[in-house]
Design an enzyme around this catalytic site. Structure first.
Site, PDB file in Angstrom:
ATOM      1  N   HIS A  65      20.373 -35.800 -41.631  1.00 28.87           N
ATOM      2  CA  HIS A  65      20.238 -34.558 -42.398  1.00 28.87           C
ATOM      3  C   HIS A  65      20.546 -33.304 -41.581  1.00 28.87           C
ATOM      4  CE1 HIS A  65      18.984 -31.847 -45.497  1.00 28.87           C
ATOM      5  NE2 HIS A  65      18.050 -31.322 -44.730  1.00 28.87           N
ATOM      6  N   SER A 120      21.003 -27.379 -45.500  1.00 23.33           N
ATOM      7  CA  SER A 120      19.867 -27.817 -46.309  1.00 23.33           C
ATOM      8  C   SER A 120      19.422 -26.703 -47.267  1.00 23.33           C
ATOM      9  CB  SER A 120      18.727 -28.278 -45.400  1.00 23.33           C
ATOM     10  OG  SER A 120      17.733 -28.933 -46.148  1.00 23.33           O
ATOM     11  N   ASP A 133      21.582 -39.620 -45.326  1.00 26.36           N
ATOM     12  CA  ASP A 133      20.677 -38.473 -45.219  1.00 26.36           C
ATOM     13  C   ASP A 133      19.343 -38.913 -45.799  1.00 26.36           C
ATOM     14  OD1 ASP A 133      19.226 -36.087 -45.728  1.00 26.36           O
ATOM     15  OD2 ASP A 133      21.069 -34.926 -45.968  1.00 26.36           O
TER      16      ASP A 133
END
Length: 251
Positions: free
Chosen positions: A222, A96, A192
């Site tokens: 995610h 991320s 996601d």
């Protein structure tokens, strides 16, 4: 020296192994706990692992509020330099926001390879706060993980200033993707709910890397490092690292 107490389980860690180092970077509002499974598995395969904790994460909201994204960039750069002291090869993997930080690093230094997991160039839910200064703290929902048994250490809210810093970091990273020339492996979850999976395709097309590939994580959301496909990440990452090591030996 920062004497802020770290939430138990959220500590950074360094596992000494062979001359190939792996720098691991967690995401926004995460901690090294979210990527610990990856780190331990990498260490089991003999690699030296440095899993850093970004400033303001896993401590207090007030500390996170006081940070800017340059602090996080420095944390990653320091982690890389620490590995370079003892390792002849250093790879970086980030999830991320950690993926954005890994790409930022790879655009500045000679990484042997960079891997991203649902790297963040855009977080639609945070765009609303771009030009707001209040409220001071924003409630956070449950971590986006398909596996109902998975647990991630996070804050239940985040400072609006930290959101602003994340938005700035993503803009900065997007603008410098062409500087990335290292071999790159991008993991992405088609489903996601935090970062659009199109971000990974954008990265794939904008980096200058000659060696680049993508791996879908079809059974994860995610936070894939804690989800059903985490072993897919391990297997593909180790194959990627080993192939790059062989290439360097052959050259």
């Amino acid at each position: 020296m920062n004497n802020t107490t770290v939430i138990p389980g959220a500590e950074s860690y360094y596992l000494e192994g062979n001359s190939t180092g792996i720098l691991i970077c967690h995401g926004f509002n995460g901690t090294p706990q979210s990527v610990e499974y990856l780190g331990r598995k990498f260490a089991e395969h003999g690699f030296t692992v440095n899993s850093i904790r970004l400033k303001g994460h896993g401590t207090t909201l007030e500390e996170m509020e006081s940070c800017n994204y340059h602090d996080w960039i420095k944390d990653v750069e320091d982690g890389f330099l620490l590995l370079k002291q003892t390792c002849s090869k250093v790879f970086v993997i980030g999830q991320s926001m950690g993926g954005a930080l890994a790409l930022d690093l790879a655009g500045k230094v000679d990484c042997d390879g960079v891997m991203t997991i649902n790297a963040a160039l855009n977080v639609p839910d945070y765009e609303h706060y771009r030009h707001l200064t209040a409220p001071r703290f924003i409630p956070e929902g449950k971590p986006d993980i398909k596996d109902p048994d998975a647990v991630e250490i996070t804050y239940t809210q985040v400072p609006i200033n930290a959101i602003h810093q994340l938005l700035s970091l993503m803009e900065s990273t997007r603008g410098s993707l062409q500087k990335v020339k290292s071999p790159i492996l991008l993991f992405h979850s088609p489903e996601d709910h935090v970062v659009p999976h199109e971000c990974s395709y954008e990265i794939f097309h904008l980096v200058s890397s000659k060696v680049k590939s993508m791996v879908p994580l079809n059974n994860s959301y995610h936070v894939a490092s804690l989800d059903y496909d985490r072993d897919i990440i391990i297997e593909a990452a180790i194959a990627f690292i080993n192939s790059k090591n062989k290439d360097s030996l052959a050259s």
